[in-house]
Design a protein around this motif. Sequence first.
Motif, short mmCIF file in Angstrom:
data_model
loop_
_atom_site.label_atom_id
_atom_site.label_comp_id
_atom_site.label_asym_id
_atom_site.label_seq_id
_atom_site.Cartn_x
_atom_site.Cartn_y
_atom_site.Cartn_z
N GLY A 1 0.80 -1.21 0.00
CA GLY A 1 0.00 0.00 0.00
C GLY A 1 0.83 1.26 0.00
O GLY A 1 0.39 2.30 0.50
N GLY A 2 2.04 1.19 -0.55
CA GLY A 2 2.91 2.35 -0.61
C GLY A 2 3.78 2.56 0.62
O GLY A 2 4.54 3.53 0.68
N ASN A 3 3.69 1.68 1.58
CA ASN A 3 4.46 1.85 2.82
C ASN A 3 5.95 1.60 2.55
O ASN A 3 6.35 0.47 2.24
N PRO A 4 6.79 2.60 2.73
CA PRO A 4 8.22 2.41 2.46
C PRO A 4 8.90 1.50 3.47
O PRO A 4 10.01 1.01 3.22
N ALA A 5 8.24 1.26 4.61
CA ALA A 5 8.80 0.34 5.60
C ALA A 5 8.56 -1.12 5.22
O ALA A 5 9.06 -2.03 5.89
#
Length: 209
Positions: free
Chosen positions: A44-48
């Motif tokens: 979902g676009g989470n860079p982590a």
Amino acid sequence: MPLIIGRQSSHYTRVVRMLAIELGLDCALRPIHDLLSEDPATFGGNPALKLPALRLDDGAVVWGSGNACRALARLAEGGEARVFWPEQARTPLPMNAHELVAHAMAMEVEVVFHEIVAARPPDAASRKRRASLVGSLAWLDGHLAEIRAGFHEGVLPLFELQLFALLEHLPFRNPMDMQGWPALRGFVEEWRQRPSAQATPYRFDAPAE
């Protein structure tokens, strides 16, 4: 409708799914098939590169189970007021309870990945992780009645959603002997009767086509 991006085998995802049902919200689920993906779009676009995420009807995305739960509560009429949130704890016992359930959920992921998924031999670090998980659960078992008595009647504690999701994850991914924890076992049996629990059993998502 809101879209939960996660896995049916994840206790973090299950907390979000259960809260949506408890609040009377319809949500769709998009499975994350490749946990080792290095593409933020998978999460979902989470860079982590972590799950879950929640995509709202306006296209906005929030990352993490806590943020997703908060966002869902804001969609339901009076939703935020219907949930007891961790920051509402004002005395040491509930504050420590929220700390330990959050820690145990994270430690469960570490134990599963290192001991079961990667099948690494035990070492000092893995022994400490398991001892940390067991110690947290033992403390919660010993204090559970007092913790629950402190929640306002008619309000759904996020703590209880998290604890149930964690405890049901144990036999699914990390079997542990819970005979010495009668309070936790009774709590699980109680929560299993709720529609939100019965609608979200742990299972592995079907492989991507």
